[in-house]
Design a protein around this motif. Structure first.
Motif, PDB file in Angstrom:
ATOM      1  N   GLN A 128      14.829   1.849   7.250  1.00 14.39           N
ATOM      2  CA  GLN A 128      13.967   2.552   6.306  1.00 14.39           C
ATOM      3  C   GLN A 128      14.780   3.530   5.467  1.00 14.39           C
ATOM      4  O   GLN A 128      15.568   4.310   5.993  1.00 14.39           O
ATOM      5  CB  GLN A 128      12.865   3.288   7.061  1.00 14.39           C
ATOM      6  CG  GLN A 128      11.846   3.914   6.133  1.00 14.39           C
ATOM      7  CD  GLN A 128      10.651   4.467   6.873  1.00 14.39           C
ATOM      8  OE1 GLN A 128      10.293   3.978   7.932  1.00 14.39           O
ATOM      9  NE2 GLN A 128      10.029   5.480   6.310  1.00 14.39           N
ATOM     10  N   VAL A 129      14.561   3.472   4.130  1.00 10.95           N
ATOM     11  CA  VAL A 129      15.229   4.389   3.209  1.00 10.95           C
ATOM     12  C   VAL A 129      14.227   5.356   2.583  1.00 10.95           C
ATOM     13  O   VAL A 129      14.612   6.336   1.968  1.00 10.95           O
ATOM     14  CB  VAL A 129      16.006   3.649   2.099  1.00 10.95           C
ATOM     15  CG1 VAL A 129      17.128   2.814   2.694  1.00 10.95           C
ATOM     16  CG2 VAL A 129      15.094   2.795   1.238  1.00 10.95           C
ATOM     17  N   GLY A 130      12.921   5.052   2.730  1.00  5.60           N
ATOM     18  CA  GLY A 130      11.922   5.927   2.150  1.00  5.60           C
ATOM     19  C   GLY A 130      10.516   5.439   2.406  1.00  5.60           C
ATOM     20  O   GLY A 130      10.293   4.462   3.133  1.00  5.60           O
ATOM     21  N   ILE A 131       9.571   6.147   1.786  1.00  4.48           N
ATOM     22  CA  ILE A 131       8.139   5.854   1.891  1.00  4.48           C
ATOM     23  C   ILE A 131       7.630   5.574   0.481  1.00  4.48           C
ATOM     24  O   ILE A 131       7.885   6.355  -0.441  1.00  4.48           O
ATOM     25  CB  ILE A 131       7.368   7.064   2.472  1.00  4.48           C
ATOM     26  CG1 ILE A 131       7.939   7.502   3.812  1.00  4.48           C
ATOM     27  CG2 ILE A 131       5.877   6.773   2.553  1.00  4.48           C
ATOM     28  CD1 ILE A 131       7.699   6.556   4.931  1.00  4.48           C
ATOM     29  N   VAL A 152       9.664   6.013  -4.588  1.00  8.78           N
ATOM     30  CA  VAL A 152       9.926   6.156  -3.162  1.00  8.78           C
ATOM     31  C   VAL A 152      10.275   7.609  -2.834  1.00  8.78           C
ATOM     32  O   VAL A 152      11.094   8.221  -3.521  1.00  8.78           O
ATOM     33  CB  VAL A 152      11.105   5.233  -2.740  1.00  8.78           C
ATOM     34  CG1 VAL A 152      11.508   5.476  -1.304  1.00  8.78           C
ATOM     35  CG2 VAL A 152      10.741   3.780  -2.963  1.00  8.78           C
ATOM     36  N   ARG A 153       9.653   8.139  -1.796  1.00  8.48           N
ATOM     37  CA  ARG A 153      10.066   9.437  -1.251  1.00  8.48           C
ATOM     38  C   ARG A 153      11.169   9.145  -0.253  1.00  8.48           C
ATOM     39  O   ARG A 153      10.937   8.523   0.794  1.00  8.48           O
ATOM     40  CB  ARG A 153       8.896  10.160  -0.580  1.00  8.48           C
ATOM     41  CG  ARG A 153       9.268  11.547  -0.069  1.00  8.48           C
ATOM     42  CD  ARG A 153       8.067  12.339   0.421  1.00  8.48           C
ATOM     43  NE  ARG A 153       7.009  11.555   1.025  1.00  8.48           N
ATOM     44  CZ  ARG A 153       6.911  11.295   2.342  1.00  8.48           C
ATOM     45  NH1 ARG A 153       7.812  11.747   3.171  1.00  8.48           N
ATOM     46  NH2 ARG A 153       5.904  10.594   2.800  1.00  8.48           N
ATOM     47  N   PRO A 195       0.824  -1.213   0.000  1.00  9.46           N
ATOM     48  CA  PRO A 195       0.000   0.000   0.000  1.00  9.46           C
ATOM     49  C   PRO A 195       0.863   1.271   0.000  1.00  9.46           C
ATOM     50  O   PRO A 195       1.960   1.277   0.560  1.00  9.46           O
ATOM     51  CB  PRO A 195      -0.805  -0.108   1.298  1.00  9.46           C
ATOM     52  CG  PRO A 195      -0.108  -1.106   2.138  1.00  9.46           C
ATOM     53  CD  PRO A 195       0.714  -1.972   1.228  1.00  9.46           C
ATOM     54  N   PRO A 196       0.359   2.349  -0.631  1.00 11.15           N
ATOM     55  CA  PRO A 196       1.089   3.624  -0.583  1.00 11.15           C
ATOM     56  C   PRO A 196       1.315   4.029   0.872  1.00 11.15           C
ATOM     57  O   PRO A 196       0.493   3.753   1.734  1.00 11.15           O
ATOM     58  CB  PRO A 196       0.147   4.612  -1.277  1.00 11.15           C
ATOM     59  CG  PRO A 196      -0.804   3.772  -2.054  1.00 11.15           C
ATOM     60  CD  PRO A 196      -0.901   2.459  -1.346  1.00 11.15           C
ATOM     61  N   GLY A 197       2.446   4.645   1.121  1.00  7.88           N
ATOM     62  CA  GLY A 197       2.786   5.060   2.478  1.00  7.88           C
ATOM     63  C   GLY A 197       3.547   3.997   3.252  1.00  7.88           C
ATOM     64  O   GLY A 197       3.979   4.243   4.380  1.00  7.88           O
ATOM     65  N   SER A 198       3.721   2.821   2.651  1.00  8.70           N
ATOM     66  CA  SER A 198       4.478   1.753   3.327  1.00  8.70           C
ATOM     67  C   SER A 198       5.943   2.153   3.459  1.00  8.70           C
ATOM     68  O   SER A 198       6.512   2.762   2.556  1.00  8.70           O
ATOM     69  CB  SER A 198       4.428   0.455   2.516  1.00  8.70           C
ATOM     70  OG  SER A 198       3.135  -0.050   2.431  1.00  8.70           O
ATOM     71  N   PRO A 199       6.564   1.780   4.578  1.00  5.83           N
ATOM     72  CA  PRO A 199       8.004   2.020   4.682  1.00  5.83           C
ATOM     73  C   PRO A 199       8.750   1.122   3.703  1.00  5.83           C
ATOM     74  O   PRO A 199       8.400  -0.036   3.527  1.00  5.83           O
ATOM     75  CB  PRO A 199       8.344   1.659   6.125  1.00  5.83           C
ATOM     76  CG  PRO A 199       7.140   1.031   6.715  1.00  5.83           C
ATOM     77  CD  PRO A 199       5.997   1.195   5.779  1.00  5.83           C
ATOM     78  N   VAL A 200       9.756   1.687   3.048  1.00  7.83           N
ATOM     79  CA  VAL A 200      10.630   0.933   2.151  1.00  7.83           C
ATOM     80  C   VAL A 200      11.968   0.796   2.865  1.00  7.83           C
ATOM     81  O   VAL A 200      12.524   1.786   3.347  1.00  7.83           O
ATOM     82  CB  VAL A 200      10.787   1.648   0.789  1.00  7.83           C
ATOM     83  CG1 VAL A 200      11.756   0.894  -0.103  1.00  7.83           C
ATOM     84  CG2 VAL A 200       9.431   1.799   0.121  1.00  7.83           C
TER      85      VAL A 200
END
Length: 188
Positions: free
Chosen positions: A131-134, A116-117, A72-77
């Motif tokens: 975590q490297v992004g969202i 990824v943000r 889902p969008p907003g998931s931690p990457v």
């Protein structure tokens, strides 16, 4: 026998005259170094692979140079292995984070994550699972996914590789087997 010698000699002379370099050996598959998936599914389990790696037949040919993982969008990457952020920014309007993996040889392996943000800057050291992004919203890259998806790529220099080869077998399996109760004696 004479014809065989003649053909072998002719092939050697032709190769010398054309100055053909020997054909390069395919790169060895990467040694599994990952300890985690880059995203988790809604249930917290392994994410679904909605599009698999499909290497191109030529350097500029069609193919899929990574895998798409549903999330889902907003998931931690998260970084799949320790390393250093080698890029964090936007490419063609999409957020991209690349991590050069520690101890992965020379040239080193590099994983990429998009869209990824970034939450880290270029040069930052990361540990596996950090975590490297969202994950950003859907971009149209994954029409097969009902929601957003993460495109996870892997390269060594200019060669694209299957990122799933980084994962150890126990992470690729769907979970432990479960024994069900026996409801009666087995049929003969």
């Amino acid at each position: 026998m004479r014809l065989e010698m003649l053909l072998t000699t002719l092939a050697a002379l032709l190769a010398t005259a054309l100055n053909l370099p020997p054909s390069p050996a395919p790169p060895p598959p990467p040694t599994p170094v990952a300890t985690t998936w880059p995203v988790a599914a809604r249930t917290g389990a392994r994410p679904a692979v909605v599009r698999a790696w499909d290497p191109p037949s030529t350097a500029y040919g069609a193919g899929h140079r990574g895998v798409d993982l549903s999330a889902p969008p907003g998931s931690p990457v998260r970084a799949v292995a320790p390393g250093r952020v080698s890029f964090a920014g936007r490419v063609a309007g999409r957020g991209v984070v690349s991590v050069e993996l520690d101890g992965s040889g020379d040239p080193p392996l590099r994983t990429t994550y998009e869209p990824v943000r970034a939450t880290l800057k270029k040069g930052a050291r990361v540990t596996a699972g950090e975590q490297v992004g969202i994950l950003e919203g859907p971009t149209g890259h994954c029409p097969e996914a009902p929601e957003a998806c993460l495109h996870w790529g892997l390269r060594r220099a200019g060669t694209y590789l299957d990122p799933l080869t980084l994962l150890p077998p126990w992470l690729l399996r769907h979970g432990p087997s479960r024994l069900l109760p026996l409801t009666g004696p087995p049929a003969p």
